[in-house]
Design a protein around this motif. Structure first.
Motif, PDB file in Angstrom:
ATOM      1  N   TYR A  55     121.124   4.596   6.970  1.00 55.44           N
ATOM      2  CA  TYR A  55     120.349   3.805   7.933  1.00 55.44           C
ATOM      3  C   TYR A  55     118.972   4.442   8.163  1.00 55.44           C
ATOM      4  N   PHE A  56     118.937   5.751   8.289  1.00 49.64           N
ATOM      5  CA  PHE A  56     117.690   6.489   8.491  1.00 49.64           C
ATOM      6  C   PHE A  56     116.699   6.204   7.363  1.00 49.64           C
ATOM      7  N   ALA A  57     117.178   6.241   6.128  1.00 47.90           N
ATOM      8  CA  ALA A  57     116.315   5.990   4.976  1.00 47.90           C
ATOM      9  C   ALA A  57     115.946   4.520   4.856  1.00 47.90           C
ATOM     10  N   ALA A  58     116.911   3.637   5.104  1.00 47.28           N
ATOM     11  CA  ALA A  58     116.670   2.202   4.933  1.00 47.28           C
ATOM     12  C   ALA A  58     115.660   1.657   5.931  1.00 47.28           C
ATOM     13  N   ALA A 167     106.366   9.786  10.938  1.00 42.25           N
ATOM     14  CA  ALA A 167     107.282  10.934  10.926  1.00 42.25           C
ATOM     15  C   ALA A 167     108.613  10.464  11.491  1.00 42.25           C
ATOM     16  N   ARG A 168     109.703  10.911  10.860  1.00 40.56           N
ATOM     17  CA  ARG A 168     111.046  10.527  11.305  1.00 40.56           C
ATOM     18  C   ARG A 168     111.929  11.766  11.411  1.00 40.56           C
ATOM     19  N   VAL A 169     112.640  11.853  12.519  1.00 38.78           N
ATOM     20  CA  VAL A 169     113.568  12.954  12.757  1.00 38.78           C
ATOM     21  C   VAL A 169     114.953  12.354  12.981  1.00 38.78           C
ATOM     22  N   PHE A 231     101.691  12.633  18.419  1.00 39.23           N
ATOM     23  CA  PHE A 231     102.165  11.408  17.772  1.00 39.23           C
ATOM     24  C   PHE A 231     101.922  10.201  18.674  1.00 39.23           C
ATOM     25  N   ALA A 232     101.608   9.092  18.045  1.00 39.85           N
ATOM     26  CA  ALA A 232     101.444   7.825  18.759  1.00 39.85           C
ATOM     27  C   ALA A 232     102.758   7.053  18.725  1.00 39.85           C
ATOM     28  N   ARG A 233     103.008   6.307  19.766  1.00 38.70           N
ATOM     29  CA  ARG A 233     104.155   5.390  19.864  1.00 38.70           C
ATOM     30  C   ARG A 233     105.490   6.085  19.574  1.00 38.70           C
ATOM     31  N   ALA A 234     105.624   7.326  20.060  1.00 41.82           N
ATOM     32  CA  ALA A 234     106.881   8.048  19.856  1.00 41.82           C
ATOM     33  C   ALA A 234     108.030   7.291  20.518  1.00 41.82           C
ATOM     34  N   ARG A 235     109.152   7.236  19.835  1.00 41.09           N
ATOM     35  CA  ARG A 235     110.300   6.481  20.337  1.00 41.09           C
ATOM     36  C   ARG A 235     111.560   7.065  19.710  1.00 41.09           C
ATOM     37  N   TYR A 236     112.707   6.642  20.214  1.00 40.56           N
ATOM     38  CA  TYR A 236     113.964   7.062  19.596  1.00 40.56           C
ATOM     39  C   TYR A 236     114.989   5.950  19.692  1.00 40.56           C
ATOM     40  N   ARG A 237     115.978   6.045  18.825  1.00 42.67           N
ATOM     41  CA  ARG A 237     117.104   5.105  18.818  1.00 42.67           C
ATOM     42  C   ARG A 237     118.392   5.903  18.675  1.00 42.67           C
ATOM     43  N   ASN A 238     119.307   5.700  19.610  1.00 42.26           N
ATOM     44  CA  ASN A 238     120.598   6.378  19.534  1.00 42.26           C
ATOM     45  C   ASN A 238     121.494   5.703  18.507  1.00 42.26           C
ATOM     46  N   LEU A 239     122.239   6.519  17.785  1.00 46.98           N
ATOM     47  CA  LEU A 239     123.284   6.035  16.887  1.00 46.98           C
ATOM     48  C   LEU A 239     124.611   6.633  17.349  1.00 46.98           C
ATOM     49  N   SER A 240     125.666   5.851  17.231  1.00 44.60           N
ATOM     50  CA  SER A 240     127.015   6.318  17.597  1.00 44.60           C
ATOM     51  C   SER A 240     127.034   6.912  19.002  1.00 44.60           C
ATOM     52  N   GLY A 241     126.438   6.186  19.928  1.00 43.94           N
ATOM     53  CA  GLY A 241     126.493   6.592  21.332  1.00 43.94           C
ATOM     54  C   GLY A 241     125.724   7.846  21.669  1.00 43.94           C
ATOM     55  N   GLY A 242     124.734   8.186  20.847  1.00 48.90           N
ATOM     56  CA  GLY A 242     123.918   9.355  21.121  1.00 48.90           C
ATOM     57  C   GLY A 242     124.398  10.622  20.441  1.00 48.90           C
ATOM     58  N   ILE A 243     125.455  10.530  19.638  1.00 46.41           N
ATOM     59  CA  ILE A 243     125.852  11.705  18.849  1.00 46.41           C
ATOM     60  C   ILE A 243     124.662  12.154  18.008  1.00 46.41           C
ATOM     61  N   VAL A 244     123.958  11.184  17.443  1.00 45.51           N
ATOM     62  CA  VAL A 244     122.691  11.461  16.773  1.00 45.51           C
ATOM     63  C   VAL A 244     121.651  10.475  17.285  1.00 45.51           C
ATOM     64  N   ALA A 245     120.398  10.812  17.052  1.00 46.47           N
ATOM     65  CA  ALA A 245     119.301   9.916  17.386  1.00 46.47           C
ATOM     66  C   ALA A 245     118.249   9.990  16.292  1.00 46.47           C
TER      67      ALA A 245
END
Length: 252
Positions: A55-58, A167-169, A231-245
């Motif tokens: 998902y991260f790559a796609a 940039a993606r983490v 960074f501009a427009r920094a944001r995050y998305r939780n996956l699996s209930g926040g186990i990872v983001a």
């Protein structure tokens, strides 16, 4: 917030160690687990890390001909997933501070038939050996929490990005569901080290990795760090209930 405090110490899992020693200690962990890294991730995530990575790559901002830097990329997992997206005219640079991880990943990539379009560079994320504005996309998956000075690494990621680049983490983060936290903690601190001893003869490295997740900045804190890095427009998305983001930021 910097990884180190005014006394010159930083965390290595739950231990406080001199700042200068953390890189060596982390290096020992990853040299130890390099040969069983996929197994390690399977044990830590119950196999779901493969779905997270896909998902991260796609969902990355990347196109044919782009130049991509994958930090902590010694395993080659993310680079392999991005290969078709950058095409024959693109380039993927795998950067990792740990030579053993990089060699293991290079061998794995060769075994998979991934030879052309890849470069391997042993480098420190806190001081990247690349010119300004070199890459269209910079990624780091399950590596930022092991960096001593995360603020410096984020600034370096921004520096080597081209204007408009992303940039993606991808990183373990803070579980959001109260009911799930005790189960997650039990797996991390009781089950995981035992599995590490059983399958990799290395329980301590697995305990460190579980502790490093708890010491990593949670979602809002890491977003604030990306804001502070520029960074501009920094944001995050939780996956699996926040186990990872997944954290994103852009260079403007």
């Amino acid at each position: 917030m910097s990884a180190s405090d005014e006394s010159g110490t930083t965390h290595f899992g739950y231990r406080e160690v001199p700042v200068g020693e953390k890189q060596k200690l982390v290096g020992e962990v990853f040299s130890s687990v390099a040969g069983s890294y996929d197994l390690m991730n399977d044990l830590m995530s119950l196999g779901i890390h493969r779905v997270w990575k896909r998902y991260f790559a796609a969902t990355a901002q990347v196109k044919k001909g782009d130049r991509v830097l994958d930090l902590a990329g010694g395993t080659g997992d993310i680079a392999a997933l991005l290969r078709d997206r950058v095409g024959e005219s693109g380039e993927l640079v795998l950067g990792d501070i740990n030579g053993q991880m990089l060699r293991t990943g290079r061998d794995r990539m060769t075994d998979r038939g991934h030879v052309r379009g890849f470069r391997y560079v042993q480098c420190n994320a806190q001081a990247l050996p690349f010119p300004d504005a070199s890459f269209d996309l910079v990624t780091i998956a399950f590596g930022l929490r092991n960096v001593t000075d995360k603020d410096a690494a984020l600034r370096e990621m921004l520096r080597v990005l081209k204007v408009g680049g992303q940039a993606r983490v991808l990183e373990f983060s803070e579980v959001k569901a109260d009911w799930f936290r005790p189960l997650y903690d039990f797996h991390s601190f009781n089950v995981l080290p035992r599995l590490g001893r059983l399958f990799a003869n290395d329980g301590e490295s697995y305990r460190y990795l579980a502790e490093s997740i708890r010491k990593h900045p949670p979602q809002e804190a890491l977003k604030a760090m990306m804001d502070a890095a520029g960074f501009a427009r920094a944001r995050y998305r939780n996956l699996s209930g926040g186990i990872v983001a997944i954290h994103d930021g852009w260079k403007t």
